[in-house]
Write an enzyme that holds these catalytic residues in place. Structure first.
Site, PDB file in Angstrom:
ATOM      1  N   TRP A  62      -1.312  -0.983 -11.350  1.00 12.93           N
ATOM      2  CA  TRP A  62      -2.418  -1.781 -11.910  1.00 12.93           C
ATOM      3  C   TRP A  62      -1.918  -2.955 -12.748  1.00 12.93           C
ATOM      4  CZ3 TRP A  62      -6.690   2.072 -14.030  1.00 12.93           C
ATOM      5  CH2 TRP A  62      -7.201   2.824 -12.963  1.00 12.93           C
ATOM      6  N   SER A  82       2.665  -7.941  -1.786  1.00 12.25           N
ATOM      7  CA  SER A  82       1.498  -8.478  -1.068  1.00 12.25           C
ATOM      8  C   SER A  82       1.054  -7.599   0.100  1.00 12.25           C
ATOM      9  CB  SER A  82       1.764  -9.919  -0.609  1.00 12.25           C
ATOM     10  OG  SER A  82       1.955 -10.763  -1.732  1.00 12.25           O
ATOM     11  N   GLU A 119       9.002  -7.715 -12.657  1.00 12.80           N
ATOM     12  CA  GLU A 119       8.399  -8.414 -13.805  1.00 12.80           C
ATOM     13  C   GLU A 119       9.070  -7.971 -15.098  1.00 12.80           C
ATOM     14  OE1 GLU A 119       4.333  -7.430 -12.835  1.00 12.80           O
ATOM     15  OE2 GLU A 119       4.452  -8.759 -11.108  1.00 12.80           O
ATOM     16  N   GLY A 155       2.810 -10.658  -5.464  1.00 16.69           N
ATOM     17  CA  GLY A 155       1.696 -11.440  -5.994  1.00 16.69           C
ATOM     18  C   GLY A 155       1.612 -12.847  -5.426  1.00 16.69           C
ATOM     19  N   GLY A 174       0.272  -3.769  -5.735  1.00 18.37           N
ATOM     20  CA  GLY A 174      -0.166  -4.424  -6.965  1.00 18.37           C
ATOM     21  C   GLY A 174      -1.609  -4.877  -6.871  1.00 18.37           C
ATOM     22  N   GLY A 175      -1.800  -6.159  -6.596  1.00 16.55           N
ATOM     23  CA  GLY A 175      -3.132  -6.764  -6.609  1.00 16.55           C
ATOM     24  C   GLY A 175      -4.176  -5.981  -5.818  1.00 16.55           C
TER      25      GLY A 175
HETATM   26  C1  PEP Z   1       3.791  -4.958  -7.482  1.00 18.99           C
HETATM   27  O1  PEP Z   1       3.436  -5.454  -8.533  1.00 18.99           O
HETATM   28  O2  PEP Z   1       4.516  -3.960  -7.484  1.00 18.99           O
HETATM   29  C2  PEP Z   1       3.319  -5.576  -6.243  1.00 18.99           C
HETATM   30  C3  PEP Z   1       3.823  -5.176  -5.107  1.00 18.99           C
HETATM   31  O3  PEP Z   1       2.355  -6.544  -6.371  1.00 18.99           O
HETATM   32  P1  PEP Z   1       1.495  -7.216  -5.178  1.00 18.99           P
HETATM   33  O4  PEP Z   1       1.049  -6.102  -4.275  1.00 18.99           O
HETATM   34  O5  PEP Z   1       0.344  -7.864  -5.888  1.00 18.99           O
HETATM   35  O6  PEP Z   1       2.375  -8.195  -4.493  1.00 18.99           O
END
Ligand code: PEP
Length: 247
Positions: A11, A209, A96, A171, A230-231
């Site tokens: 999240w 993504s 991150e 992301g 993630g998103g």
């Molecule tokens: C993540 O933050 O672990 C990630 C994979 O983000 P996203 O799916 O948004 O690329």
């Protein structure tokens, strides 16, 4: 060898009591899933995740874990605290945190060790930046990142989950192709197999993504055992669709 797949929602720093309740209800209501499913939520929401998910087979976890057991480490959260909150998982070494909090390979390894010592499975993230990929350094980078953790954990290294997350795909809406991801997963599995003898049983997730429309093709790759999302884990319909794409 068939490994049960695992889908983990990250999240990040999103959520509110209202939004969390709706999201968790959506995920719970769409069971059963063929894959194992978990959500890694911000620390303040661990208790509500525990309450909402306690009677289900969906697990919860944190997005980080201190390398220290206890003490004067203002702002940190220890593995024993996570264990007390019922966490099954703790993400460690997310790009991150490596980028914004200057976490080194050694710090990530220490965090993984601290989590495992308290029965919390570390989801160890590795991945190269775009500059590193363009320079042909992908293999060296991910092997170095994983090797630090393997070295620190020694005979317990087979207890971790690994997540390959190319930094350029997180992301950004830019996903690694299934072939690009599979190539790196295969290398990581060989490294795990050489180090632990149990690489074939270990889970290696792909993150970057992942969306409902690309999940199935990624999860169909022989060395991709699910995803770190993630998103798309913030919308119940999307996360449920991704969970259903795994088996
Ligand atoms: C993540 O933050 O672990 C990630 C994979 O983000 P996203 O799916 O948004 O690329």
């Amino acid at each position: 060898m068939t490994r049960k797949q695992l889908i983990v929602g990250n999240w990040k720093m999103h959520g509110s009591h209202t939004a969390n309740a709706e999201l968790l209800a959506g995920i719970v209501g769409a069971r059963p899933y063929l894959a194992d499913v978990a959500v890694c939520v911000p620390f303040p929401y661990l208790s509500e995740a525990a309450i909402a998910l306690a009677a289900t087979d969906i697990r919860w976890g944190a997005q980080d874990c201190s390398a220290h057991e206890q003490g004067a480490y203002t702002g940190e959260v220890s593995a024993s605290m996570l264990a007390e909150c019922g966490c099954r998982y703790a993400i460690v070494g997310h790009s991150e945190r490596r980028a914004y909090h200057a976490e080194s390979d050694q710090v990530v390894a220490d965090k993984a060790k601290a989590a495992l010592a308290r029965g919390v499975t570390p989801i160890v993230c590795v991945g190269e930046t775009l500059a590193q990929r363009d320079a042909g350094e992908t293999e060296d980078v991910v092997k170095r990142q994983l090797s630090a953790v393997i070295h620190a954990l020694a005979h317990c290294a087979s207890e971790i989950v690994v997540a390959y997350e190319p930094v350029w795909a997180i992301g950004t809406g830019r996903t690694a192709t299934p072939e690009q991801a599979q190539h790196v997963h295969h290398l990581l599995r060989a490294q795990l197999q050489a180090a632990t003898g149990r690489g074939e049983q270990m889970k290696i997730l792909y993150g970057g993504s992942v969306k409902p429309d690309n999940a199935a093709t990624l999860f169909a790759q022989p060395d991709i055992d699910g995803g770190l999302i993630g998103g798309a884990s913030l919308k119940a319909a999307d996360f449920v669709a991704i969970c259903r794409a795994a088996g």
